[in-house]
Enzyme design. Structure first.
Site, PDB file in Angstrom:
ATOM      1  N   ASN A 180       0.853  -1.189   0.000  1.00  0.00           N
ATOM      2  CA  ASN A 180       0.000   0.000   0.000  1.00  0.00           C
ATOM      3  C   ASN A 180       0.887   1.237   0.000  1.00  0.00           C
ATOM      4  O   ASN A 180       2.004   1.196   0.526  1.00  0.00           O
ATOM      5  CB  ASN A 180      -0.862   0.032   1.268  1.00  0.00           C
ATOM      6  CG  ASN A 180      -1.959  -1.022   1.264  1.00  0.00           C
ATOM      7  OD1 ASN A 180      -2.029  -1.883   0.384  1.00  0.00           O
ATOM      8  ND2 ASN A 180      -2.806  -0.966   2.255  1.00  0.00           N
TER       9      ASN A 180
HETATM   10  N1  CTP Z   1      -3.977  -2.827   9.958  1.00  0.00           N
HETATM   11  C1  CTP Z   1      -3.320  -3.894  10.551  1.00  0.00           C
HETATM   12  N2  CTP Z   1      -3.185  -5.077   9.896  1.00  0.00           N
HETATM   13  C2  CTP Z   1      -3.713  -5.251   8.647  1.00  0.00           C
HETATM   14  C3  CTP Z   1      -4.401  -4.170   8.025  1.00  0.00           C
HETATM   15  C4  CTP Z   1      -4.521  -2.971   8.719  1.00  0.00           C
HETATM   16  O1  CTP Z   1      -2.847  -3.729  11.678  1.00  0.00           O
HETATM   17  N3  CTP Z   1      -3.560  -6.424   8.013  1.00  0.00           N
HETATM   18  C5  CTP Z   1      -4.108  -1.579  10.705  1.00  0.00           C
HETATM   19  C6  CTP Z   1      -3.428  -0.399  10.045  1.00  0.00           C
HETATM   20  O2  CTP Z   1      -2.088  -0.235  10.513  1.00  0.00           O
HETATM   21  C7  CTP Z   1      -4.297   0.764  10.487  1.00  0.00           C
HETATM   22  C8  CTP Z   1      -5.674   0.147  10.660  1.00  0.00           C
HETATM   23  O3  CTP Z   1      -5.472  -1.255  10.769  1.00  0.00           O
HETATM   24  O4  CTP Z   1      -3.917   1.282  11.743  1.00  0.00           O
HETATM   25  C9  CTP Z   1      -6.630   0.417   9.553  1.00  0.00           C
HETATM   26  O5  CTP Z   1      -6.018   0.057   8.324  1.00  0.00           O
HETATM   27  P1  CTP Z   1      -6.903  -0.036   7.024  1.00  0.00           P
HETATM   28  O6  CTP Z   1      -6.058  -0.457   5.869  1.00  0.00           O
HETATM   29  O7  CTP Z   1      -7.667   1.236   6.892  1.00  0.00           O
HETATM   30  O8  CTP Z   1      -7.920  -1.199   7.457  1.00  0.00           O
HETATM   31  P2  CTP Z   1      -8.370  -2.515   6.716  1.00  0.00           P
HETATM   32  O9  CTP Z   1      -9.019  -3.359   7.759  1.00  0.00           O
HETATM   33  O10 CTP Z   1      -7.251  -3.115   5.956  1.00  0.00           O
HETATM   34  O11 CTP Z   1      -9.511  -1.977   5.753  1.00  0.00           O
HETATM   35  P3  CTP Z   1      -9.505  -1.657   4.172  1.00  0.00           P
HETATM   36  O12 CTP Z   1     -10.237  -2.790   3.553  1.00  0.00           O
HETATM   37  O13 CTP Z   1     -10.257  -0.354   4.084  1.00  0.00           O
HETATM   38  O14 CTP Z   1      -8.070  -1.528   3.686  1.00  0.00           O
HETATM   39 CA    CA Z   2      -5.996  -2.027   4.354  1.00  0.00          CA
END
Ligand code: CTP
Ligand code: CA
Length: 225
Positions: A34
């Site tokens: 990302n």
């Molecule tokens: N995070 C994490 N482990 C993952 C993905 C995300 O610890 N595998 C943490 C990120 O460091 C951040 C928070 O979760 O603090 C939110 O990340 P985000 O990418 O917005 O959440 P996701 O659950 O991955 O949702 P999305 O599908 O929107 O990417």
């Molecule tokens: Ca994510």
């Protein structure tokens, strides 16, 4: 004024911060990940150190110079980040998950560079959710703050994420805004808790780091407990 005001208000705290973007290799030269420059996480580490905290920075690759007087733990993959975080998180009074974690990794990796030929379909599996694991093992009084980047309905998606993951707060980036955020030295965010939403206007990531730390410390005040 800001610096004087904040001096040593984090002494006695251990702050564990994750930063940068984890990478999942497809082959020896390609990866999935990302976008993240790491600047916000590094600014938070510097600010917390200046304010007297012991700081542990678990960092995925960035092009940044490591902050002084911070324990830096370099990682590449999500699994490495997860292991290093879980090993240290019980020491932390404050956990800030600013890293952009790769959401999927290839089920198979090629030992040799794959040659480009026609369309390619990848089989991916989700990575572990480190933030949810940190919340599952939280100790009393430990503050846990996540970050989220959203492109639409930012507050609604951010609040949903906050509740789903069980963090105390989410720092929300609306990445549809131009010229700030990714790669920039400036950003504007919304600090979200289950009950509150506070817009922090555009400023340098350095100033924003101090404002975010102030809001995190504010979570210990009675109206949030
Ligand atoms: N995070 C994490 N482990 C993952 C993905 C995300 O610890 N595998 C943490 C990120 O460091 C951040 C928070 O979760 O603090 C939110 O990340 P985000 O990418 O917005 O959440 P996701 O659950 O991955 O949702 P999305 O599908 O929107 O990417
Ligand atoms: Ca994510």
């Amino acid at each position: 004024l800001g610096v004087l005001h904040h001096r040593n208000d984090l002494s006695g705290e251990t702050v564990l911060i994750t930063a940068g973007g984890t990478r999942e290799a497809l082959d020896p030269v390609r990866f999935l990940g990302n976008r993240s420059s790491g600047k916000m996480g590094y600014a938070l580490a510097e600010a917390a150190e200046r304010r007297g905290a012991r700081v542990i920075l678990v960092s995925a690759p960035t092009a940044l110079r490591p902050p002084a007087n911070v324990e830096i733990v370099p990682v590449i993959t999500t699994e490495e980040m997860r292991g290093e975080v879980i090993n240290r998180v019980d020491q932390a009074s404050i956990v800030i998950k600013a890293a952009a974690v790769a959401d999927y990794r290839p089920i198979r990796q090629s030992g040799q560079k794959m040659k480009r030929q026609g369309p390619l379909t990848l089989d991916l599996e989700p990575t572990a959710d480190i933030l949810s694991e940190v919340v599952a093992r939280r100790h009393p009084g430990q503050l846990i703050v996540g970050f989220a980047a959203e492109t639409e309905n930012a507050v609604a998606h951010g609040r949903d994420k906050l509740l789903r993951k069980g963090a105390d707060a989410i720092v929300l980036n609306d990445v549809s805004r131009e010229g700030i955020g990714f790669d920039s030295d400036r950003n504007a965010v919304t600090f979200l808790t289950a009950q509150t939403s506070l817009d922090l206007p555009e400023m340098t990531k350095r100033d924003l780091a101090d404002r975010i730390l102030e809001e995190i410390l504010g979570l210990r005040r009675p109206q949030h407990v």
